[in-house]
Enzyme design. Structure first.
Site, PDB file in Angstrom:
ATOM      1  N   CYS A 156       0.837  -1.195   0.000  1.00  0.00           N
ATOM      2  CA  CYS A 156       0.000   0.000   0.000  1.00  0.00           C
ATOM      3  C   CYS A 156       0.875   1.250   0.000  1.00  0.00           C
ATOM      4  CB  CYS A 156      -0.931   0.000   1.219  1.00  0.00           C
ATOM      5  SG  CYS A 156      -2.051   1.419   1.264  1.00  0.00           S
ATOM      6  N   PRO A 157       0.929   1.995  -1.100  1.00  0.00           N
ATOM      7  CA  PRO A 157       1.758   3.211  -1.099  1.00  0.00           C
ATOM      8  C   PRO A 157       1.207   4.289  -0.177  1.00  0.00           C
ATOM      9  CG  PRO A 157       0.449   3.045  -3.120  1.00  0.00           C
ATOM     10  CD  PRO A 157       0.271   1.757  -2.401  1.00  0.00           C
TER      11      PRO A 157
END
Length: 262
Positions: A156-157
């Site tokens: 998850c950026p």
């Protein structure tokens, strides 16, 4: 005589993660989007506490700032715990172990998978050619962090980290608390503008509190995706799946459907 310094494992870590505070905290190799997430949440909440909360506390209830502070604190705590903790990285094979699995004189790589018996049941293990090991079931290799992560969900950026076995519960708490926070802040901003617009009109209310209009717009644009994400992960948690498994299942189903048509 000076004592010999001990080299710690994080100092010779083979992946791309970054370590902070003497190895106690870790992030993904590029945590810039995480900083953007943190800035958006803190900035929106700051406007909410500066403009909406004083007005609503005087006109509606003194519990409004307290509830907003509780939701904001829970959201930031879950975000930081997700972003700065180990997601479940599986250590790579030691040189001796890697040489045993891939002897230089063998002439061919080890098999891509093998089965082992766990409590009398066969379990399939896949081989990771980067980490030089047979990784456990439901583990996967993250190409961005260059690590195998146990019960890998996704990278998850927005939180700047992988989501896996050791931090998934914090990620889920972050998504759910962020949903409640976005709805609450949006409702407060709309209520503020609605009370100001009584008798004076909406245009006068927007001129009187442009920050509330900005907060309402940001929350309105983001709340749909956040609510959808919270619902999706609630479905995954209730069915004991990961995002990686769900996506792989749908891709397989799509491929089989296309193959059937042709």
């Amino acid at each position: 005589m000076a004592s010999r310094r001990v080299t710690r494992k994080w100092e010779v870590f083979a992946g791309r993660n970054r370590f902070w505070c003497d190895g106690r905290l870790m992030t993904a190799p590029q945590p810039g989007v995480f900083a953007l997430t943190l800035a958006l949440i803190c900035g929106t909440c700051a406007l909410h506490f500066a403009f909406d909360c004083p007005f609503l506390a005087a006109r509606v209830s003194g519990a409004v700032p307290a509830l907003g502070a509780a939701l904001c604190g829970a959201t930031l705590a879950a975000l930081l715990r997700t972003a700065l903790s180990d997601p479940g990285i599986i250590p790579r094979a030691a040189p001796a172990e890697a040489a045993a699995l891939e002897p230089p004189d063998a002439g061919r790589p080890p098999p891509r998978a093998r089965e082992v018996l766990v409590r009398g049941r066969p379990v399939k293990l896949k081989y990771c050619f980067t980490c030089k090991m047979f990784r456990p079931p439901r583990a996967s290799h993250c190409s961005l962090c260059d690590n195998c992560v146990d019960r890998f969900d996704h990278h998850c950026p927005w939180v700047g980290n992988c989501v896996g076995k050791r931090n998934y519960r914090y990620f889920y708490a972050f998504v759910v608390s962020l949903s409640f926070l976005a709805v609450f802040v949006f409702a407060c901003a709309v209520a503020h503008l609605a009370l100001l617009a009584r008798g004076a009109g909406l245009a006068a209310a927007l001129r009187a509190s442009p920050a509330s209009a900005l907060v309402a717009a940001v929350c309105f644009l983001s709340v749909w995706s956040v609510l959808g994400l919270a619902g999706f992960h609630t479905y995954l948690a209730s069915t004991d799946q990961t995002t990686n498994e769900d996506v792989s299942l749908h891709l397989t189903s799509t491929f089989l459907s296309i193959s059937y048509l042709y």
